[in-house]
Scaffold this motif. Sequence first.
Motif, PDB file in Angstrom:
ATOM      1  N   GLN A 296      -1.095  -4.978  -4.986  1.00 37.64           N
ATOM      2  CA  GLN A 296      -1.414  -6.290  -4.145  1.00 37.64           C
ATOM      3  C   GLN A 296      -2.015  -7.384  -4.937  1.00 37.64           C
ATOM      4  OE1 GLN A 296      -4.107  -4.481  -1.511  1.00 37.64           O
ATOM      5  NE2 GLN A 296      -2.613  -4.110   0.107  1.00 37.64           N
ATOM      6  N   GLU A 297      -2.744  -6.906  -5.869  1.00 40.31           N
ATOM      7  CA  GLU A 297      -3.161  -8.309  -6.930  1.00 40.31           C
ATOM      8  C   GLU A 297      -1.906  -8.912  -7.711  1.00 40.31           C
ATOM      9  OE1 GLU A 297      -7.493  -6.388  -8.378  1.00 40.31           O
ATOM     10  OE2 GLU A 297      -5.614  -5.842  -9.531  1.00 40.31           O
TER      11      GLU A 297
ATOM     12  N   PRO B  59       5.306 -11.186   0.809  1.00 48.24           N
ATOM     13  CA  PRO B  59       3.841 -10.553   0.928  1.00 48.24           C
ATOM     14  C   PRO B  59       2.930 -10.646   2.249  1.00 48.24           C
ATOM     15  CG  PRO B  59       4.370 -12.054  -0.909  1.00 48.24           C
ATOM     16  CD  PRO B  59       5.152 -12.415  -0.192  1.00 48.24           C
ATOM     17  N   ALA B  60       3.135 -12.042   2.933  1.00 54.08           N
ATOM     18  CA  ALA B  60       2.467 -12.101   4.127  1.00 54.08           C
ATOM     19  C   ALA B  60       2.672 -10.982   5.036  1.00 54.08           C
ATOM     20  CB  ALA B  60       2.631 -13.345   4.906  1.00 54.08           C
TER      21      ALA B  60
ATOM     22  N   LYS C   8      14.245  -5.004  11.601  1.00 53.99           N
ATOM     23  CA  LYS C   8      13.811  -6.156  11.007  1.00 53.99           C
ATOM     24  C   LYS C   8      14.191  -5.862   9.330  1.00 53.99           C
ATOM     25  CE  LYS C   8       9.885  -7.052  13.503  1.00 53.99           C
ATOM     26  NZ  LYS C   8       8.420  -7.208  13.126  1.00 53.99           N
TER      27      LYS C   8
ATOM     28  N   THR D  29       0.206 -11.025  -4.966  1.00 51.33           N
ATOM     29  CA  THR D  29      -0.356 -12.125  -4.386  1.00 51.33           C
ATOM     30  C   THR D  29      -0.593 -13.071  -5.801  1.00 51.33           C
ATOM     31  OG1 THR D  29      -2.348 -11.037  -4.628  1.00 51.33           O
ATOM     32  CG2 THR D  29      -1.540 -10.942  -2.553  1.00 51.33           C
TER      33      THR D  29
ATOM     34  N   THR E 249      -4.459  -1.680  -4.711  1.00 48.16           N
ATOM     35  CA  THR E 249      -4.847  -2.768  -4.895  1.00 48.16           C
ATOM     36  C   THR E 249      -4.378  -3.461  -6.120  1.00 48.16           C
ATOM     37  OG1 THR E 249      -7.165  -1.888  -4.469  1.00 48.16           O
ATOM     38  CG2 THR E 249      -7.196  -3.625  -5.886  1.00 48.16           C
TER      39      THR E 249
ATOM     40  N   LYS F 180       0.768  -1.096   0.122  1.00 50.11           N
ATOM     41  CA  LYS F 180      -0.053  -0.024  -0.075  1.00 50.11           C
ATOM     42  C   LYS F 180       0.786   1.220   0.035  1.00 50.11           C
ATOM     43  CE  LYS F 180      -4.376  -1.269   2.132  1.00 50.11           C
ATOM     44  NZ  LYS F 180      -5.233  -0.974   3.337  1.00 50.11           N
TER      45      LYS F 180
ATOM     46  N   ALA G  63       2.628  -7.128   1.983  1.00 42.34           N
ATOM     47  CA  ALA G  63       1.686  -6.664   1.169  1.00 42.34           C
ATOM     48  C   ALA G  63       0.731  -5.759   1.499  1.00 42.34           C
ATOM     49  CB  ALA G  63       1.000  -7.943   0.470  1.00 42.34           C
ATOM     50  N   GLY G  64       0.391  -5.869   2.967  1.00 46.87           N
ATOM     51  CA  GLY G  64      -0.668  -4.840   3.482  1.00 46.87           C
ATOM     52  C   GLY G  64      -0.050  -3.670   3.858  1.00 46.87           C
TER      53      GLY G  64
END
Lengths: 294, 426
Positions: free
Chosen positions: B400-401, B249-250, B268, B404, B397, B198, B253-254
Amino acid sequence: MTAKGQGRTAFAYLAPALLVLGGLLAYPIYQLVLISLYDYGQEQVSGGAPLHFLGLGNYQKLLGDQQFWGVLGQTVAFAAVCVVGTLLVGAFLAILATRVRTWVRMTLFLAALGAWSTPAVAGSTIWLFLFDANFGFVNEVLGIQGFSWTFDKWTAFGLVAAQVIWCSFPFVMVTLYAGIKAIPGEVLEAAALDGASAFRTAWSVTLPLLRPIILVVTIQSIIWDFKVFTQIYVMTNGGGIAGRNLVLNVYAYQQAFAASEYGLGAAIGVVMTVLLLAITMFYLRALRRSGEVL
Amino acid sequence: MRLKTIVAVLGVGAVVACAPVQSGGPSDTGTDEKTGQLRVWLFDEVNRGPKEAVVKEAISEFQGRHSGVTVDVQYIQVSSRAERFKAAFSDPKSAPDVAEFGNTDLAGYVSAGGFSELDLSKWDESKDLVPTVLDTAKVDGKTYGVPWFVGVRALYYRTDVFTELGLKPPTTLDEIAPLARQIRQRKPELIGISAGGKYLFAALPFIWANGGDIAKQDGGKFTATIDSAEARAGVAKYTELIKDDICPPATCAGNGGDASVEAFRAGKAAMTIGGDFNRKSVDASSAAGKYGVVPLPGKTPGSVAPAFAGGNLLGVMKGTQRKTLANEFTQLLASKKYQQKMYAAMGNLPTFSDVQKQVSDSDKFLEPFTKTLQSGTKFVPVTPAWAKIEAQTVVPTMIQEVVTGAKNVETATADAAKTMNAAFAS
């Protein structure tokens, strides 16, 4: 008094309530429908641009949008899972509450009331903490640090559904418990004297007597769970990765209200209202057909 | 039956005859009072004290110059600014005279008729404003605000990790992915580069450096170009970073900008894209004293990828009854003197080229940022439709598409272009 006169008197008594209902319900719905027929954005609200009547344009746009149908299906399925889950958990705990000792029942009720009274935003945030990938208590216990519950579409939906069930089962439980307690002892005694088994009593005596209550809590749950917003918005960060956890209300907020497309947003609102009314009517009719007096 | 008919007729009549409410809206009041209270809206900050002190100083200077004038400052929340400004535009009586606002919000506010055009020609200092930064205050060539400060992003990297592994910061954009992959391979507990699904302002330089853009303007009309070959190359380069071998991504991605920098703060991540405004928070983290900053490199060695010129503007509301005073206060608060004070207080990068040079000469940390600014920055499409596109999270979006695997770059960008064009057309 003539029948007409009676009707007038009744109307006079009802008038204040009707007035309040009209003000609180009819007027907003009227505005909602009205706005849904216009291209009504921020420019129009603040008077910077002229109003443009679209007729059913917003509805056309909405129903022609593939994503809308996807989100709608997702919402229905999500709400269904939540409703069934809430009813099952609520009913199970209500029955349990009638069978256990007082102090256990008190503890159960206190815990349920705690969940019930937690504000949705706070509850969602606490659940997120519990299920945090790195520092969450749940992952710590399961020994799966680093596993993200909110990344995958299905685990994210599952987590949110669990949270929704957690905060809505107390209503079902308390209501059903009150219903079970209100069943006259003589009726159960009569069934026992007639030699009915426990299952038979539950199926043929308790359940029919509880039906009106089950009806109310089901309709309530459908309406609540169909309109869920906070849990999805907070826990999946506004609809999940690539919007795959969107439900109708969050979709309406994101596509329409945050984007200042109030006309489109109102159209989504109207569609949701119509859908919910339709579901409720269908449910009521199905019940009436099965012989229930409403 | 008759009653039903009447109700139905009334209902249809009401729908046809009435229209949704429209406020009179802000309009030029024509009055220009020289005394009274001047109302100002500024953004609240996490640590507002120093900002408030500078503003108070400006107010006392201003009130000293104008007798009979008081200045009332309200600090509004950034998160609820949209609602506040919408309300102010709808009800001019509750609106301020002068307001601080984000430059990405400008186009929407102007089309809502909220801000008045500014004439900076009589203001001497205005000629030193950095041109690409001043452009962020313009809609269709007209200026509606004065850039108060600017924010750009550059590449933060962990010096200790780089020394330990014998690595050097990347010199071209294409080097970033292999470098980040190598770091994660050798130190699996680290994220190679903390990029977020994002994090729009980290993704944009990749698109711009590859020669692409979000949209192009032709005779006042915008068309999406996010599906051009160049833009696709940029999207591919950026999304390559959000993969299990660099930034899983886990986890990533958000993430938006804050969360991306947070991973770097938590120690990290070996690299991230952060702004000059992130410095204080990084210095107060476990990465303090162990990091360096270089401009985000472009396609060729020595070049800089065009950065997004974020920042805030000061503007005069259209409905003000004290136009002259509002203009004067805006120019005072945005002046070189007070920008310098704001830099000292809050670390905000000034918008005047000479003041920028002064501050970066005295503070080496700022060099990569001012260098990025001077090699040219870019901006999101200046149209009210952009606010819509942002609210609908079109670009995140799309990213993220891709990360993922829900869509490939071609389909995701084509779909995003379609959504954008619909927004541009409305």
